[in-house]
Design an enzyme around this catalytic site. Sequence first.
Site, short mmCIF file in Angstrom:
data_model
loop_
_atom_site.label_atom_id
_atom_site.label_comp_id
_atom_site.label_asym_id
_atom_site.label_seq_id
_atom_site.Cartn_x
_atom_site.Cartn_y
_atom_site.Cartn_z
N HIS A 112 0.85 -1.19 0.00
CA HIS A 112 0.00 0.00 0.00
C HIS A 112 0.88 1.24 0.00
O HIS A 112 1.90 1.30 0.70
CB HIS A 112 -0.91 0.01 1.23
CG HIS A 112 -2.00 -1.01 1.14
ND1 HIS A 112 -2.43 -1.54 -0.04
CD2 HIS A 112 -2.76 -1.60 2.10
CE1 HIS A 112 -3.40 -2.40 0.18
NE2 HIS A 112 -3.61 -2.47 1.48
N LYS A 141 -12.46 4.74 8.79
CA LYS A 141 -12.88 5.84 7.92
C LYS A 141 -14.40 6.02 7.94
O LYS A 141 -14.91 7.13 7.87
CB LYS A 141 -12.41 5.59 6.49
CG LYS A 141 -12.78 6.70 5.50
CD LYS A 141 -11.95 6.61 4.24
CE LYS A 141 -12.33 5.42 3.39
NZ LYS A 141 -13.59 5.66 2.63
#
Length: 861
Positions: free
Chosen positions: A135, A526
């Site tokens: 990532h 999130k």
Amino acid sequence: MTEMPDELRRDVRLLGKMLGQVIAEQGGDDLLADVERLRKAVIAARRGETSSDEIAAMAADWEIDRAVEIARAFTCYFHLANLAEEHYRIRILRERDTGDHVLRESLAEAVHELGQERVAELVEGLELHPVLTAHPTEARRRAVVTAIQRISGRLTDYNAPGRGATERAEDTRRLLEEIDLLWRTAQLRNTKLDPLDEVRTAMAAFDETLFRVVPQVYRSLDAALSDATGTRPPLARPFIRYGSWIGGDRDGNPNVTSKVTRETIQIQSEHVLNALETACSRIARTLTAAAPFAPASPELRAALDAVVDAHPEIVSELATRSPQEPHRQWMLFVATRIAATRRRNLDLGYRAPAELLADLRLAQESLSQHAVRQAYGELQHLIWQVETFGFHLAELEVRQHSQVHAAALEELRAGGELSERTEEVLATIRVIAWIQERFGVTACSRYVVSFTRSAEDIAAVYELAGHALGSRGVVLDVVPLFESGEDLANSPRVLAGMVEIPQIQQRLADTGRRLEIMLGYSDSAKELGPAAATLRLYEAQEQLTAWAAEHDVKLRMFHGRGGALGRGGGPANRAVLAQAPGSVAGRFKVTEQGEVIFARYGHTEIARRHMEQVTNAVLMASSPTIGSRTAAAADRFRPLAEQVAAASEQAYRALTEAPGFPEWFALVSPLEEIGSLRLGSRPARRGLGAPRSLDDLRAIPWVFAWAQTRVNLPGWYGLGTGLASVGSLDELRAAYAEWPLFNALLDNAEMSLAKTDRSIAERYLALGGRKDFADQVLTEYDRTRALVLQVTGHRRLLENRKVLSRAVQLRDPYVDALSHLQLRALTALRTGDPSEHERDRLSTLLLLSVNGVAAGLQNTG
């Protein structure tokens, strides 16, 4: 304030002074004067001796090209300050490891606390499975990382005791040479990384650290379990297995193809076979024990005779080089066979790691009869390395989105022409089968399905395998990934459906009823905010643990933690101890991403300490005594935690789901520009254009962009409202003291708050033209900061974390400098009308400052 130790101050000043000399030589004394003027101004601002407005005016007054050079200077300074701090940490680790007392959070401490018998029992089922991912969170170029590593070597030489004047002068010259080169090295990537670039970058951590450190960790455990390690068969069994998503994770990354996955496993194999060959040759060269003092066992002598018949030319050469040294001859022959394996010489090479292990154990058993230290010393390390890494280095895992599978099956069932994406799905499964045929099932069998909503999402992979391979077999352990709050709540229902799938039933039978599931920290945080996501994940673990016990399943939970605090990051050992009772059970699997890989595995001693701390935590968390204590605290404080979570989630959603919030966030942060940093091969967001909702935005740039604004919102927002909803401060303090989960939640929020700068954040938030949003964020910051301090009892943030507090204090003024330079560029790009040339130079300044702030804060996404 935390006082900086003399040794650290000395190294920071030494490297800073040398950087200043290089800057003056290359850019002139006037450039150095401007850098110093800004440096002194931000330090004065921290003392209240100058205003933020004055610094902003200074940053705006420079020509853009001069501002770019100043940003480069502060970025280089951060790399050097980080290096100095790493060296200090290593010195402290060595000083603490005196042998006079048990080192905290070590394997020896676990044995001391739990007892040898209990640890020996736990070791039988102990599994530690770090999974490296690509990532895009490593902001530094590989060339910069390499330059820093060279400087690190030079600094080690410079600080070595007993250096003479001539040696010290040469050390100084070489340090200056390397710092000069760091200054001349471009900080920004000119080309976007492709997946194989990411694979090769990760190989550096293996080549330089992991291969050597893993047997050292096993040796530490063996020594803790019993005396006389190295003179008896080991009590420690290899319990670490590395995995990798790099080159296998195609969820949202069209650049990862079946061809890339095939090449990835070949690169991994090349590296591990090279390392095994080198280690085996080194051991062989040292095994000079002559036959009269260490005679070969009858079994080894027979094996050598058989080699004479099969490969006379090889043995003749070995006998000439090593007369009357049978163990050396044998190990040199083994090294020759490893080299043949790497070259794909099927006549001489090993077909599987088990064959190599048999040959190594043959030498070990022979040596154990007359040369016990040689049997269980370095040779045992090599055996552990083969057992840990095999011929594939790390298990390559594949990940894909459930919707991609659903679309592929729809096409296949319709029977028409297949799209390129569906063909790629089938090709991926065929590559998994090829990897298993060449390297064995352990090299690649796990297939992670992101956004798993039902058991049908798991069954889809097996149906696709049938289309891809027909009657040809492949072993697939399909792993559901639960990410959203709703998916976490539904996870036990999905597992109940999974165990009805015939292929899953067969795998349960084949593996002793082992099953793996994955928990996603990034997207849940999130969606829900840090406090609510933490509790939702904990509850999911409790429910899954109960389900596994009811169905006689050995469940391993794979924790998809990010590097940053807003994505489930933070100290890994504390995270383990905060898990739900019974959910660890001696097994811990976790992702390690981006900059975290190099922070933890960039130096052998830091890597060893990290791995010991995590293993210590896994052992401690698996203890019934600690588990029952944690369960009692969870029962007592569950209503309190649910109240905190509900209020915090409501506050978090009120902000992030408000109309216009995504557009405002894109204006107040360098979100759009982050994609230009070319951090990795994976796109920064789903779809094109500015994000219309947070669903369009991946968790990594969400966290990265907030860190750049000095707000760090994903790490704390909503927690203050949650804490305020509880009427009793005493109960909150009791929960913090007694419940590891609540303790970790507040400590992680405190770390995130400590890296937040309110005055600079205010400037970023003003760029969006929405005073209501800005006031909302700042009010919640004030509330959260005040309540976290009240609950923890700290007079200031990080009062009880001296090392981290010192690190933040060391960097804060210099991060401020880069933030002001970034604000200058961002303001001009957002509110001005620059020419094309000016826009290009402003973008360079912005990206350089982004890179520098990431280095200063030491976390990105």
